[in-house]
Design a protein around this motif. Structure first.
Motif, PDB file in Angstrom:
ATOM      1  N   ALA A 258       0.862  -1.180   0.000  1.00 47.25           N
ATOM      2  CA  ALA A 258       0.000   0.000   0.000  1.00 47.25           C
ATOM      3  C   ALA A 258       0.896   1.226   0.000  1.00 47.25           C
ATOM      4  N   VAL A 259       0.390   2.312  -0.577  1.00 44.95           N
ATOM      5  CA  VAL A 259       1.140   3.566  -0.626  1.00 44.95           C
ATOM      6  C   VAL A 259       0.301   4.640   0.051  1.00 44.95           C
ATOM      7  N   VAL A 260       0.918   5.361   0.984  1.00 40.12           N
ATOM      8  CA  VAL A 260       0.277   6.488   1.651  1.00 40.12           C
ATOM      9  C   VAL A 260       0.959   7.757   1.167  1.00 40.12           C
ATOM     10  N   SER A 297      -5.057  -9.755   6.402  1.00 32.59           N
ATOM     11  CA  SER A 297      -4.381  -8.865   5.455  1.00 32.59           C
ATOM     12  C   SER A 297      -3.209  -9.554   4.755  1.00 32.59           C
ATOM     13  N   ALA A 298      -3.046  -9.226   3.455  1.00 37.48           N
ATOM     14  CA  ALA A 298      -1.911  -9.736   2.683  1.00 37.48           C
ATOM     15  C   ALA A 298      -0.782  -8.720   2.590  1.00 37.48           C
ATOM     16  N   LEU A 299      -0.927  -7.557   3.216  1.00 38.28           N
ATOM     17  CA  LEU A 299       0.085  -6.498   3.096  1.00 38.28           C
ATOM     18  C   LEU A 299       1.434  -6.956   3.638  1.00 38.28           C
ATOM     19  N   ARG A 300       2.458  -6.620   2.866  1.00 42.35           N
ATOM     20  CA  ARG A 300       3.825  -6.889   3.297  1.00 42.35           C
ATOM     21  C   ARG A 300       4.605  -5.601   3.523  1.00 42.35           C
ATOM     22  N   GLU A 301       4.167  -4.516   2.837  1.00 43.81           N
ATOM     23  CA  GLU A 301       4.874  -3.247   2.944  1.00 43.81           C
ATOM     24  C   GLU A 301       3.884  -2.100   2.766  1.00 43.81           C
ATOM     25  N   VAL A 302       3.985  -1.078   3.619  1.00 42.96           N
ATOM     26  CA  VAL A 302       3.220   0.160   3.459  1.00 42.96           C
ATOM     27  C   VAL A 302       4.238   1.287   3.328  1.00 42.96           C
ATOM     28  N   TYR A 370       5.913  -4.331   7.160  1.00 44.47           N
ATOM     29  CA  TYR A 370       6.613  -3.203   7.768  1.00 44.47           C
ATOM     30  C   TYR A 370       6.217  -1.910   7.076  1.00 44.47           C
ATOM     31  N   LEU A 371       6.537  -0.837   7.741  1.00 43.45           N
ATOM     32  CA  LEU A 371       6.259   0.523   7.268  1.00 43.45           C
ATOM     33  C   LEU A 371       7.573   1.107   6.757  1.00 43.45           C
TER      34      LEU A 371
END
Length: 495
Positions: A258-260, A297-302, A370-371
């Motif tokens: 994801a991108v913030v 959640s499948a997120l690995r990196e934000v 991780y962030l």
């Protein structure tokens, strides 16, 4: 150092007035107060009396031998703000006036000409509204009715603070105390502007104070921003906090990245929650549906992306300290910091942020998810046709194109007030047109109409900043009532 102010500092300055030796700075009457990222205790002046501990509404002040795990760095953060510096770089005046006694808070100015009773309507029940009510209710003639459109009070204090920031959320205990005042009535599920109008409030009350906040996001005006997969960080905050407006705003967490866009405190909150251990969040009051989604959640990196360099990050130093020293998995690519020079910086907090970012960058890349903090990237367009497939940036100040593959983008570039029927709106600032809280048309005050909070000053400051902001508005409201400026209600005029 006997006492230390730590990360939850809300900046409401109650501690400043409680301190008998004036060792907490900046004070509300010092130039740096409006822009300070937190308050600080001078280690050489503190007499260890503990008055500030009792006054703090969020439990941010602790003895130096009882600092919570992960907050130890704040001993140095406090002390460094009082280190010897050349006069040109001192954050607030160090002279004979610096330690002047402050007038005790809580002793209201005498207003002998107030109507009795004096009825004030407050629209909204967030921090600015509650602090305003607290100031008004110091005067025995005043009765306050608060109109809240939601089914629960306290606005961003309840629905805007991250669930893992429990200390900051504890300010609602103060608001609960204020809400119990016998001359305060809070009407929930009572929106103003539909069945109940501003004109009706003006006819019924001596004064109307609008404290509705800045409820919309600043728009990111780039191609593709309307594609499915792009949403505001505000909607994500509302979703995981159970805000009724955002129960259907659940992001799709099937992407690996994801991108913030934006790197203020809200951006860090969203990224931290999305990468947090769900088992830790289970002990908070996160919305159950959000917790269930995070477990799957499948997120690995934000990736949290800022347009400017690391020396100008929009996040505050306390927020970065909490990120670096808490349980968050955070990483900075060392290349992000190459060539960054802190020597020209005249803001000590910015220099301290860079030093901490370098410390983070020297650590091994953490476990997933991780962030990651990225800097110097200006958003150009959202990639994709039917939904998001990526984000295109250019390296700020260059023509270098940087693409990040993603199907989930959050925009976090700030809040903005929206026009309110019946109130003059300053479109350039996104606020109701006002002077020191008095609603104005062409700089001329409209008798009986006032504003406070973000809709007054713009979306700046923290929860506690609203205390001094509301005190200014209330002082002007009461002065107008005292001198007979307020319009008389028909019921009063026919007595």
């Amino acid at each position: 150092m006997p006492h230390v102010i730590t990360q939850p500092c809300c900046g409401d300055a109650s501690c400043v007035y409680a301190c008998p030796v004036n060792c907490i700075h900046p004070t509300p009457d010092e130039p740096g107060f409006a822009t300070a990222e937190m308050l600080y205790i001078d280690p050489d002046s503190c007499v260890d009396c503990g008055a500030c501990v009792t006054a703090c509404p969020v439990g941010a002040i602790v003895p130096d031998h009882r600092i919570p795990l992960g907050q130890e760095r704040f001993t140095d953060v406090n002390a460094e703000h009082f280190a010897d510096q050349p006069p040109s770089t001192v954050r607030f005046p160090v002279d004979a006036l610096w330690r002047k006694p402050l007038a005790p808070i809580g002793k209201p100015q005498a207003f002998n000409g107030l109507p009795d009773p004096m009825r004030v309507a407050i629209v909204g029940s967030g921090p600015s509204a509650m602090y305003a009510a607290d100031e008004l209710l110091k005067h025995r003639q005043v009765q306050v009715t608060m109109f809240e459109r939601l089914s629960e009070p306290f606005g961003l204090a309840r629905f805007g603070v991250a669930p893992d920031h429990q200390a900051t959320r504890s300010v609602v205990n103060l608001f609960d105390t204020i809400a119990a005042h016998p001359r305060l009535q809070i009407l929930l599920n009572s929106p103003v502007g539909t069945d109940l109008t501003l004109d009706q409030l003006r006819a019924e009350f001596d004064a109307v104070l609008w404290a509705g906040g800045a409820p919309t996001d600043r728009r990111l005006d780039i191609p593709g921003v309307e594609l499915p997969g792009v949403q505001s960080a505000t909607s994500a905050v509302g979703w995981y906090n159970g805000h009724p407006d955002f129960r259907d705003a659940a992001p799709s967490l099937s992407a690996e990245r994801a991108v913030v866009i934006g790197n203020g405190n809200v951006a860090l909150d969203v990224a931290r929650i999305l990468t947090a251990d769900p088992n830790r969040l289970a002990d908070t009051d996160i919305a159950p549906a959000a917790l269930a989604a995070l477990r799957d959640s499948a997120l690995r990196e934000v990736v949290v992306v800022g347009r400017r360099g690391p020396e100008h990050g929009a996040f505050t130093l306390p927020e970065l300290v909490g990120l670096a020293d808490g349980s968050a998995r955070v990483w900075v690519d060392p290349e992000e910091l190459r060539g960054v020079d802190v020597a020209p910086l005249d803001n000590r907090e910015d220099a301290e942020k860079v030093a901490l970012l370098r410390e983070i960058a020297a650590r091994p890349r953490p476990a997933e998810p991780y962030l990651r903090l990225a800097f110097g990237l200006t958003p150009q367009r959202v990639l994709g046709t039917e939904r998001v497939t990526g984000m295109r940036f250019v390296r700020t100040g260059t023509d270098e194109v940087v693409d990040l593959e993603t199907s989930l983008v959050f925009t976090a570039i700030g809040y903005r007030g929206r026009p309110i029927p019946g109130l003059p709106f300053d479109d350039a600032r996104g606020t109701v047109a006002n002077v020191a809280g008095r609603v104005c048309v062409d700089q001329e005050p409209v008798p009986g109409l006032y504003v406070t909070g973000w809709i007054k000053r713009g979306p700046t400051g923290f929860i506690g900043t609203n205390k001094t902001d509301s005190a200014e508005t209330v002082a002007n409201l009461l002065a107008d009532a005292d001198t007979g400026v307020l319009p008389r209600r028909p019921a009063l005029a026919t007595r």
